[in-house]
Design an enzyme around this catalytic site. Structure first.
Site, PDB file in Angstrom:
ATOM      1  N   ARG A 116       0.862  -1.178   0.000  1.00  0.00           N
ATOM      2  CA  ARG A 116       0.000   0.000   0.000  1.00  0.00           C
ATOM      3  C   ARG A 116       0.899   1.230   0.000  1.00  0.00           C
ATOM      4  NH1 ARG A 116      -5.316   0.456   1.326  1.00  0.00           N
ATOM      5  NH2 ARG A 116      -5.323  -1.690   2.078  1.00  0.00           N
ATOM      6  N   GLU A 169      -5.769  -8.280  -2.649  1.00  0.00           N
ATOM      7  CA  GLU A 169      -6.201  -7.786  -3.956  1.00  0.00           C
ATOM      8  C   GLU A 169      -5.013  -7.401  -4.843  1.00  0.00           C
ATOM      9  OE1 GLU A 169      -8.884  -4.444  -3.798  1.00  0.00           O
ATOM     10  OE2 GLU A 169      -8.351  -3.837  -5.830  1.00  0.00           O
ATOM     11  N   SER A 220      -8.587  -5.525 -10.188  1.00  0.00           N
ATOM     12  CA  SER A 220      -9.977  -5.204  -9.951  1.00  0.00           C
ATOM     13  C   SER A 220     -10.598  -4.782 -11.267  1.00  0.00           C
ATOM     14  CB  SER A 220     -10.038  -4.049  -8.944  1.00  0.00           C
ATOM     15  OG  SER A 220     -11.364  -3.667  -8.711  1.00  0.00           O
ATOM     16  N   ARG A 240       2.552  -3.713  -6.072  1.00  0.00           N
ATOM     17  CA  ARG A 240       1.923  -4.773  -5.304  1.00  0.00           C
ATOM     18  C   ARG A 240       2.153  -6.142  -5.955  1.00  0.00           C
ATOM     19  NH1 ARG A 240      -4.139  -4.185  -2.892  1.00  0.00           N
ATOM     20  NH2 ARG A 240      -3.161  -2.385  -1.879  1.00  0.00           N
TER      21      ARG A 240
END
Length: 417
Positions: free
Chosen positions: A270, A342, A345, A382
């Site tokens: 993050r 995640e 998306s 990420r």
RNA sequence: GGAGGCUUCGCCUAGUCAGGUCUAUGGCGCCGCACUGCUAAUGCGGUUUGGGUCUAAAGCCCAUCCCGGGUUCGAAUCCCGGAGCCUCCGCCA
């Protein structure tokens, strides 16, 4: 922005959508009231303007002796017109505010609830079995791939440098993603990371989550939080031909991460800035659901190339962004966390963004808004974190998925120097 | 950063100096019809985009000349502010 006619014709559907999201359904009725008020104001102002036009012609044609009397009436009418126009402007603004306050109408089949109420649609790949897995930061440090300390020194918390093989990994991922997109028929795009207020507003990011967005006050520009923003703005105020139009955009993305204190403070899961390759489709409304499935399939294809284990979830209504009617996330397995996180998306925004951005196509009876959809191919930071975590080996090296090797000089493992 | 020019309903364009049937001209393209053995050519008609009214269609009304203000009874036209594009100068990777 949702379809006003739909709300007029079927307000209950809009209310039901609000309930599903756990949001205020009286906003629907506020919208209807604002709509009525605006239409009344428009009718009044239109009528007065019509009279003003008529009397304006009379002034021009009046004989010298009649002229002062006509002029006096015209002046009086001008005041009334001015007042009516002010009312109309106020009613327009109120309607717009009411429209902006409503999120998209949720697609049939979305479950109610919040972040934890998702439905798992599929689980794929095999979770690696690793004794005492290290986290990506430890592995990244050993490989001299990730440097968060200097990121903090130079830019602050949640910033990082990718160095050496870390930087190579990003280029490899971006190239692999762009190659897939191109092979699939997407037009490759490198998109601006700074956009104007109306574009940010149009994509729905200045509503409830405005605090997430960086703004450059001196220049009245916003830093995009996702490449979707610029790709949606790309066709603003246009009438599109030849749908579907598909773009794969690369850009840096910036997020303030306000309110995420304490979450994922370690590493690069993050962060305030990362680079992304995003798929973006403009399609006919009738084709939107199918396109959503296609975007999901392309995301899965990319996950499979990275040889990751993951699950696909159908996000609950309360966890949808304001512009999404439905959202599927792909969450990959992070061994060191023992959890799915995640990675990508994909959202079907139906006509929510296109109405705000005025993006239409020619329909059988006039111009109609298109549907817009977006899906992540790769969010670099990420994904790198996941690759290091997921593909770590007992000896401290990292396995390189076959699809990535051509972009990493053929290497099959990354080893600490 | 400085100077100048430009922006009209798909594209090009008239209109802006001298505010009033500008209800925005003409051409190209496009659509329909006519003529024609077919094509071409020609002729006639249509062709900005929104909003409102209406059960609907048609019709009617309002707005729209890059955007926002202002002046005026009245603005494509005058004034102020802004945006975009172009040319030149300066600076710069």
């Amino acid at each position: 922005m949702i379809d006003l006619k739909l709300v007029r014709d079927d307000p209950e559907r809009a209310r039901a959508s609000q309930r599903l999201r756990g949001e205020d359904e009286t906003r629907v009725d506020a919208l209807l009231a604002a709509d009525d008020a605006r239409r009344a104001a428009v009718a009044r102002a239109d009528k007065l303007r019509g009279e003003q036009k008529t009397i304006g012609r009379e002034v021009a044609q009046a004989s010298p002796e009649h002229r002062p009397a006509v002029l006096a009436r015209a002046k009086h009418l001008a005041d009334e017109v001015k007042a009516a126009e002010a009312d109309q402007a106020e009613a327009d603004a109120a309607l717009q505010a009411a429209q902006l306050a409503l999120p998209n109408i949720v697609e049939d089949g979305v479950v109610p609830g919040g972040e934890n109420d998702f439905v798992t649609l599929d689980v794929a790949g095999e979770r690696p079995q690793i004794e005492n897995p290290k986290d990506h930061l430890e592995i990244g440090a050993a490989l001299k791939a990730i440097d968060t300390e200097r990121g903090a020194k130079v830019s602050g918390a949640r910033f990082y440098f990718l160095t050496g093989v870390g930087a190579q990994l990003e280029f490899a991922l971006v190239n692999l993603a762009m190659q897939q997109a191109s092979d699939t028929g997407f037009t490759q795009v490198i998109a601006p990371a700074l956009v104007k207020p109306e574009i940010m507003q149009g994509t729905g990011f200045l509503g409830a989550h405005a605090a997430e967005v960086y703004r450059l006050a001196d220049d009245d520009l916003y830093l995009v939080g996702t490449s979707e923003v610029a790709l949606a703005g790309y066709h603003a105020n246009e009438i599109l031909e030849g749908l579907p139009l598909r773009y794969a955009g690369f850009s840096s993305c910036f997020r303030r991460e306000a309110g995420s204190y304490g979450k994922d403070t370690k590493g690069i899961i993050r962060v305030h800035w990362f680079d992304k390759v995003e798929m973006f489709s403009y399609v006919d409304v009738a084709d939107a659901r199918d396109e959503h499935q296609r975007l999901l399939a392309w995301e899965r294809e990319f996950m499979d190339k990275l040889e990751l284990s993951y699950r696909v979830i159908d996000v609950a209504a309360g966890d949808l962004g304001s512009s999404a009617a439905r959202k599927f996330d792909i969450e990959a397995w992070f061994p060191s966390q023992g959890a799915y996180r995640e990675l990508t998306s994909t959202s079907n925004c139906t006509t929510f963004q296109s109405r705000r951005l005025n993006i239409r196509t020619r329909g059988p009876s006039g111009n109609v808004p298109v549907a817009t959809l977006n899906g992540t191919l790769v969010a670099a930071a990420r994904t790198i974190a996941c690759l290091l975590d997921h593909h770590q080996q007992p000896d401290g090296s990292v396995y390189v998925p076959a699809a990535l090797r051509p972009y990493l000089g053929g290497r099959e493992v990354l080893s600490p120097a």
